[in-house]
Design a protein around this motif. Structure first.
Motif, PDB file in Angstrom:
ATOM      1  N   ARG A 132       1.100  -1.051   0.046  1.00 56.12           N
ATOM      2  CA  ARG A 132      -0.104   0.148   0.337  1.00 56.12           C
ATOM      3  C   ARG A 132       0.728   1.077  -0.031  1.00 56.12           C
ATOM      4  O   ARG A 132       0.934   2.059  -0.785  1.00 56.12           O
ATOM      5  CB  ARG A 132      -1.088   0.250   1.920  1.00 56.12           C
ATOM      6  CG  ARG A 132      -2.203   1.404   1.519  1.00 56.12           C
ATOM      7  CD  ARG A 132      -2.475   1.341   2.601  1.00 56.12           C
ATOM      8  NE  ARG A 132      -1.211   1.954   3.254  1.00 56.12           N
ATOM      9  CZ  ARG A 132      -1.854   2.528   4.798  1.00 56.12           C
ATOM     10  NH1 ARG A 132      -2.853   2.319   4.791  1.00 56.12           N
ATOM     11  NH2 ARG A 132      -0.806   2.503   5.481  1.00 56.12           N
ATOM     12  N   ASP A 133       1.627   1.064   0.993  1.00 52.69           N
ATOM     13  CA  ASP A 133       2.279   2.808   1.319  1.00 52.69           C
ATOM     14  C   ASP A 133       2.910   2.707   0.221  1.00 52.69           C
ATOM     15  O   ASP A 133       3.645   3.841  -0.343  1.00 52.69           O
ATOM     16  CB  ASP A 133       3.542   2.944   2.101  1.00 52.69           C
ATOM     17  CG  ASP A 133       2.529   2.634   3.316  1.00 52.69           C
ATOM     18  OD1 ASP A 133       1.755   2.409   3.285  1.00 52.69           O
ATOM     19  OD2 ASP A 133       3.265   2.282   5.275  1.00 52.69           O
ATOM     20  N   VAL A 183       1.200   3.964  -3.244  1.00 53.66           N
ATOM     21  CA  VAL A 183       1.032   5.294  -2.457  1.00 53.66           C
ATOM     22  C   VAL A 183       1.839   7.001  -3.156  1.00 53.66           C
ATOM     23  O   VAL A 183       2.195   7.328  -3.826  1.00 53.66           O
ATOM     24  CB  VAL A 183       0.161   5.557  -1.152  1.00 53.66           C
ATOM     25  CG1 VAL A 183       0.456   7.021  -0.544  1.00 53.66           C
ATOM     26  CG2 VAL A 183      -1.178   5.500  -0.849  1.00 53.66           C
ATOM     27  N   HIS A 185       1.905   8.852  -6.294  1.00 51.11           N
ATOM     28  CA  HIS A 185       2.354  10.304  -5.821  1.00 51.11           C
ATOM     29  C   HIS A 185       3.098  11.037  -6.691  1.00 51.11           C
ATOM     30  O   HIS A 185       3.606  12.354  -7.745  1.00 51.11           O
ATOM     31  CB  HIS A 185       2.257  10.438  -4.200  1.00 51.11           C
ATOM     32  CG  HIS A 185       2.915  12.314  -3.468  1.00 51.11           C
ATOM     33  ND1 HIS A 185       3.865  12.951  -3.443  1.00 51.11           N
ATOM     34  CD2 HIS A 185       1.538  12.929  -3.799  1.00 51.11           C
ATOM     35  CE1 HIS A 185       4.062  14.347  -3.157  1.00 51.11           C
ATOM     36  NE2 HIS A 185       2.542  14.431  -3.514  1.00 51.11           N
ATOM     37  N   ILE A 230      -3.279  14.003  -4.456  1.00 50.35           N
ATOM     38  CA  ILE A 230      -3.840  13.741  -3.260  1.00 50.35           C
ATOM     39  C   ILE A 230      -5.351  12.997  -3.016  1.00 50.35           C
ATOM     40  O   ILE A 230      -5.870  11.903  -2.733  1.00 50.35           O
ATOM     41  CB  ILE A 230      -3.591  14.365  -1.710  1.00 50.35           C
ATOM     42  CG1 ILE A 230      -1.957  14.655  -1.897  1.00 50.35           C
ATOM     43  CG2 ILE A 230      -4.233  13.550  -0.723  1.00 50.35           C
ATOM     44  CD1 ILE A 230      -1.004  13.551  -1.997  1.00 50.35           C
ATOM     45  N   ILE A 257      -5.656  10.513  -5.138  1.00 46.49           N
ATOM     46  CA  ILE A 257      -5.145   9.044  -4.508  1.00 46.49           C
ATOM     47  C   ILE A 257      -5.960   8.722  -3.657  1.00 46.49           C
ATOM     48  O   ILE A 257      -6.863   7.198  -3.323  1.00 46.49           O
ATOM     49  CB  ILE A 257      -4.339   9.353  -4.037  1.00 46.49           C
ATOM     50  CG1 ILE A 257      -2.648   9.329  -5.167  1.00 46.49           C
ATOM     51  CG2 ILE A 257      -3.636   7.729  -2.888  1.00 46.49           C
ATOM     52  CD1 ILE A 257      -1.057   9.857  -4.720  1.00 46.49           C
ATOM     53  N   SER A 258      -6.835   9.657  -2.583  1.00 51.58           N
ATOM     54  CA  SER A 258      -8.091   8.627  -1.691  1.00 51.58           C
ATOM     55  C   SER A 258      -9.089   8.324  -1.924  1.00 51.58           C
ATOM     56  O   SER A 258      -9.537   6.852  -1.696  1.00 51.58           O
ATOM     57  CB  SER A 258      -8.121   9.864  -1.172  1.00 51.58           C
ATOM     58  OG  SER A 258      -8.881   9.844   0.258  1.00 51.58           O
ATOM     59  N   THR A 285      -8.112   4.709  -3.041  1.00 47.27           N
ATOM     60  CA  THR A 285      -7.725   3.292  -2.767  1.00 47.27           C
ATOM     61  C   THR A 285      -8.608   3.976  -1.584  1.00 47.27           C
ATOM     62  O   THR A 285      -8.994   2.408  -0.573  1.00 47.27           O
ATOM     63  CB  THR A 285      -6.460   3.931  -2.258  1.00 47.27           C
ATOM     64  OG1 THR A 285      -6.407   5.440  -0.924  1.00 47.27           O
ATOM     65  CG2 THR A 285      -5.846   4.036  -3.273  1.00 47.27           C
ATOM     66  N   ARG A 314      -7.457  11.395   3.464  1.00 44.35           N
ATOM     67  CA  ARG A 314      -6.169  12.072   2.778  1.00 44.35           C
ATOM     68  C   ARG A 314      -5.168  12.029   3.813  1.00 44.35           C
ATOM     69  O   ARG A 314      -3.974  12.751   3.364  1.00 44.35           O
ATOM     70  CB  ARG A 314      -6.646  13.271   2.387  1.00 44.35           C
ATOM     71  CG  ARG A 314      -7.154  12.972   0.428  1.00 44.35           C
ATOM     72  CD  ARG A 314      -7.582  14.421   0.545  1.00 44.35           C
ATOM     73  NE  ARG A 314      -8.598  15.089   2.033  1.00 44.35           N
ATOM     74  CZ  ARG A 314      -9.412  15.939   1.526  1.00 44.35           C
ATOM     75  NH1 ARG A 314      -8.838  17.356   0.826  1.00 44.35           N
ATOM     76  NH2 ARG A 314     -11.104  16.165   2.636  1.00 44.35           N
ATOM     77  N   THR A 372      -4.058   9.757   6.447  1.00 42.27           N
ATOM     78  CA  THR A 372      -3.651   8.541   6.563  1.00 42.27           C
ATOM     79  C   THR A 372      -2.115   8.744   5.617  1.00 42.27           C
ATOM     80  O   THR A 372      -1.316   8.400   5.299  1.00 42.27           O
ATOM     81  CB  THR A 372      -4.146   7.426   5.985  1.00 42.27           C
ATOM     82  OG1 THR A 372      -5.125   7.067   6.851  1.00 42.27           O
ATOM     83  CG2 THR A 372      -3.569   6.128   5.404  1.00 42.27           C
ATOM     84  N   ILE A 373      -3.023   9.709   3.423  1.00 38.09           N
ATOM     85  CA  ILE A 373      -1.699   9.033   2.788  1.00 38.09           C
ATOM     86  C   ILE A 373      -0.827  10.215   2.321  1.00 38.09           C
ATOM     87  O   ILE A 373       0.011   9.673   2.858  1.00 38.09           O
ATOM     88  CB  ILE A 373      -2.941   9.628   1.438  1.00 38.09           C
ATOM     89  CG1 ILE A 373      -3.720   8.894   1.300  1.00 38.09           C
ATOM     90  CG2 ILE A 373      -1.424   9.884   0.116  1.00 38.09           C
ATOM     91  CD1 ILE A 373      -4.941   9.502   0.419  1.00 38.09           C
ATOM     92  N   TYR A 374      -1.277  11.303   3.573  1.00 37.07           N
ATOM     93  CA  TYR A 374      -0.363  12.878   4.207  1.00 37.07           C
ATOM     94  C   TYR A 374       1.021  11.943   4.729  1.00 37.07           C
ATOM     95  O   TYR A 374       2.253  12.203   4.470  1.00 37.07           O
ATOM     96  CB  TYR A 374      -0.801  14.333   4.595  1.00 37.07           C
ATOM     97  CG  TYR A 374      -1.517  14.758   3.009  1.00 37.07           C
ATOM     98  CD1 TYR A 374      -0.344  15.154   2.567  1.00 37.07           C
ATOM     99  CD2 TYR A 374      -2.503  15.083   3.467  1.00 37.07           C
ATOM    100  CE1 TYR A 374      -1.227  15.999   1.456  1.00 37.07           C
ATOM    101  CE2 TYR A 374      -3.440  16.171   2.859  1.00 37.07           C
ATOM    102  CZ  TYR A 374      -2.892  16.474   2.187  1.00 37.07           C
ATOM    103  OH  TYR A 374      -3.095  17.471   1.084  1.00 37.07           O
TER     104      TYR A 374
END
Length: 70
Positions: free
Chosen positions: A32-33, A36, A40, A46, A49-50, A53, A57, A59-61
């Motif tokens: 996952r990470d 992501v 990016h 963002i 991506i949110s 997935t 946002r 969690t993405i940050y």
């Protein structure tokens, strides 16, 4: 044995099938990470991506090591 082409729920699965499903889920989560970060780096926003997935946002940050908004 259940037909793997037929949709099912966890309630339809036996213990071994649930174990296998959890192992697949773990492998996907482990990636996952990285996915992501790759998205990016490829200039995917963002917000998109949110949406793709289901991750927040925030969690993405966190994955990107950034503070919210930048």
């Amino acid at each position: 044995m259940r037909d793997p082409t037929e949709p099912c729920t966890v309630l339809d699965m036996g213990a071994e099938e649930v174990r296998q499903a959890l192992a697949v889920w773990k492998r996907n989560l482990d990636q996952r990470d990285e996915l992501v970060r790759l998205a990016h780096e490829a200039a995917v926003q963002i917000k998109e991506i949110s949406q793709l997935t289901g991750l927040s946002r925030t969690t993405i940050y966190k994955i990107l090591g950034e503070t919210a908004g930048g």
